[in-house]
Design an enzyme around this catalytic site. Structure first.
Site, PDB file in Angstrom:
ATOM      1  N   ARG A 147      -4.145  -8.158 -19.936  1.00 60.26           N
ATOM      2  CA  ARG A 147      -5.073  -7.600 -20.927  1.00 60.26           C
ATOM      3  C   ARG A 147      -4.354  -6.765 -21.979  1.00 60.26           C
ATOM      4  NH1 ARG A 147     -10.400  -7.261 -20.002  1.00 60.26           N
ATOM      5  NH2 ARG A 147     -10.555  -5.226 -21.009  1.00 60.26           N
TER       6      ARG A 147
ATOM      7  N   GLU B 241       2.008  -7.727   8.952  1.00 60.50           N
ATOM      8  CA  GLU B 241       2.114  -6.258   8.944  1.00 60.50           C
ATOM      9  C   GLU B 241       3.022  -5.766   7.818  1.00 60.50           C
ATOM     10  OE1 GLU B 241       0.392  -3.859  10.478  1.00 60.50           O
ATOM     11  OE2 GLU B 241      -0.816  -5.575  11.057  1.00 60.50           O
TER      12      GLU B 241
ATOM     13  N   ASP C 150     -10.801   0.797 -23.844  1.00 58.16           N
ATOM     14  CA  ASP C 150     -11.136   0.732 -22.415  1.00 58.16           C
ATOM     15  C   ASP C 150     -10.919   2.075 -21.726  1.00 58.16           C
ATOM     16  OD1 ASP C 150     -11.962  -1.885 -22.158  1.00 58.16           O
ATOM     17  OD2 ASP C 150      -9.990  -2.647 -21.573  1.00 58.16           O
TER      18      ASP C 150
ATOM     19  N   PRO D  22       0.822  -1.218   0.000  1.00 58.33           N
ATOM     20  CA  PRO D  22       0.000   0.000   0.000  1.00 58.33           C
ATOM     21  C   PRO D  22       0.855   1.267   0.000  1.00 58.33           C
ATOM     22  CG  PRO D  22      -0.065  -1.070   2.152  1.00 58.33           C
ATOM     23  CD  PRO D  22       0.707  -1.976   1.253  1.00 58.33           C
TER      24      PRO D  22
HETATM   25  N1  SAM Z   1       1.282  -2.482   7.697  1.00 59.85           N
HETATM   26  C1  SAM Z   1       1.301  -2.288   6.273  1.00 59.85           C
HETATM   27  C2  SAM Z   1       1.198  -0.800   5.969  1.00 59.85           C
HETATM   28  O1  SAM Z   1       0.554  -0.076   6.708  1.00 59.85           O
HETATM   29  O2  SAM Z   1       1.771  -0.330   4.958  1.00 59.85           O
HETATM   30  C3  SAM Z   1       0.164  -3.032   5.607  1.00 59.85           C
HETATM   31  C4  SAM Z   1       0.329  -4.522   5.616  1.00 59.85           C
HETATM   32  S1  SAM Z   1      -0.963  -5.380   4.767  1.00 59.85           S
HETATM   33  C5  SAM Z   1      -2.008  -5.855   6.076  1.00 59.85           C
HETATM   34  C6  SAM Z   1      -0.210  -6.888   4.304  1.00 59.85           C
HETATM   35  C7  SAM Z   1       0.251  -6.965   2.852  1.00 59.85           C
HETATM   36  O3  SAM Z   1      -0.866  -6.787   1.991  1.00 59.85           O
HETATM   37  C8  SAM Z   1       1.251  -5.942   2.399  1.00 59.85           C
HETATM   38  O4  SAM Z   1       2.564  -6.292   2.741  1.00 59.85           O
HETATM   39  C9  SAM Z   1       1.038  -5.923   0.900  1.00 59.85           C
HETATM   40  O5  SAM Z   1       1.760  -6.964   0.250  1.00 59.85           O
HETATM   41  C10 SAM Z   1      -0.453  -6.207   0.777  1.00 59.85           C
HETATM   42  N2  SAM Z   1      -1.259  -4.995   0.534  1.00 59.85           N
HETATM   43  C11 SAM Z   1      -2.158  -4.446   1.370  1.00 59.85           C
HETATM   44  N3  SAM Z   1      -2.753  -3.381   0.824  1.00 59.85           N
HETATM   45  C12 SAM Z   1      -2.232  -3.242  -0.430  1.00 59.85           C
HETATM   46  C13 SAM Z   1      -2.439  -2.311  -1.487  1.00 59.85           C
HETATM   47  N4  SAM Z   1      -3.307  -1.293  -1.386  1.00 59.85           N
HETATM   48  N5  SAM Z   1      -1.736  -2.489  -2.620  1.00 59.85           N
HETATM   49  C14 SAM Z   1      -0.836  -3.487  -2.741  1.00 59.85           C
HETATM   50  N6  SAM Z   1      -0.590  -4.392  -1.752  1.00 59.85           N
HETATM   51  C15 SAM Z   1      -1.282  -4.276  -0.617  1.00 59.85           C
END
Ligand code: SAM
Length: 230
Positions: free
Chosen positions: A157, A119, A172, A92
């Site tokens: 795609r 996490e 698209d 994220p």
């Molecule tokens: N503690 C982290 C933070 O606040 O940045 C979030 C961890 S999340 C619960 C667990 C995993 O989900 C991340 O390491 C990532 O690989 C994936 N993930 C969660 N949200 C994502 C997003 N919006 N885009 C891409 N990967 C995501």
């Protein structure tokens, strides 16, 4: 052909989405290949742990560096090539995935995707093992598997031959910077709601003009932030 090498603790999550529809057909025809590396298989030590507590304290667990590093080594051995240009951590905190990025990635031969859990991952993975971090949106999901599936689908795609007609991808939303125009199918009237008359006129020039106007209007109303680049 494009190969996605997926590092994950849950490879079975990918089965259903890629066994049907556009992606299922692309896989069957050998245009898109998925290769899985279960990060747990690369865990070391007596307990085969893939996660540990964060230094300095804090909530939850983090994925450890070593199993991910060893899994990446296995990708390089399997492909016989250096794939470092395309090692993507789903996160994220990454750059927002856009159509421009998917189009760019579609010309790759090998893309490595690392799906985080818990996490997140030890930051040394981000600092030393990956070439980029990609986010699917400004929200957090529980793991990188769904984001990896979104990326694989969106990139595939854009790979030639995956869609029935290469033209459908270029129409698209987002491919030309605008949202797509509204579309309708039969019947021409239902529950008193009629299809815009121009679409029944058979006048292709007028239809194109109308569609462009609608695409601009829709983009202006819903996503005005896209207009300056469109
Ligand atoms: N503690 C982290 C933070 O606040 O940045 C979030 C961890 S999340 C619960 C667990 C995993 O989900 C991340 O390491 C990532 O690989 C994936 N993930 C969660 N949200 C994502 C997003 N919006 N885009 C891409 N990967 C995501």
């Amino acid at each position: 052909m494009i190969t996605f090498h997926i590092l994950t603790l849950f490879p079975e999550m990918f089965t259903s989405p890629f066994s049907q529809g556009v992606l299922g057909r692309a896989k069957d025809r050998g245009i898109v290949k998925l290769s899985f590396y279960n990060i747990r298989d690369y865990a070391q030590g007596r307990h085969k742990s893939v996660d540990d507590y964060p230094y300095g304290g804090g909530n939850g667990m983090l994925m450890m560096y070593e199993p991910i590093s060893l899994a990446l080594g296995a990708v390089e051995s399997a492909t016989g090539t250096g794939v470092a240009d395309h090692v993507i951590l789903l996160s994220p905190q990454g750059k927002l995935l856009t159509q421009a990025i998917t189009q760019n990635l579609a010309s790759s031969e090998h893309i490595v995707l690392i799906s985080g859990r818990y996490e997140g991952v030890d930051n040394r993975v981000t600092e030393h093992l990956v070439s980029s971090e990609i986010s699917i949106g400004d929200y957090v999901v529980s793991g990188g598997e769904l984001p990896a599936m979104v990326l694989i689908d969106a990139v595939s795609r854009c790979v030639s031959g995956v869609l029935g007609s290469d033209k459908s991808a270029s129409n698209d939303s987002h491919s030309q910077g605008l949202l797509e125009y509204p579309q309708y199918t039969r019947p021409s009237t239902i529950d008193g709601h009629s299809v815009p008359e121009v679409l029944l006129s058979g006048n292709h020039a007028e239809i194109e003009q109308w569609r462009l106007g609608q695409a601009l209007k829709r983009t202006r109303d819903v996503r005005p932030d896209l207009l300056p680049d469109a």
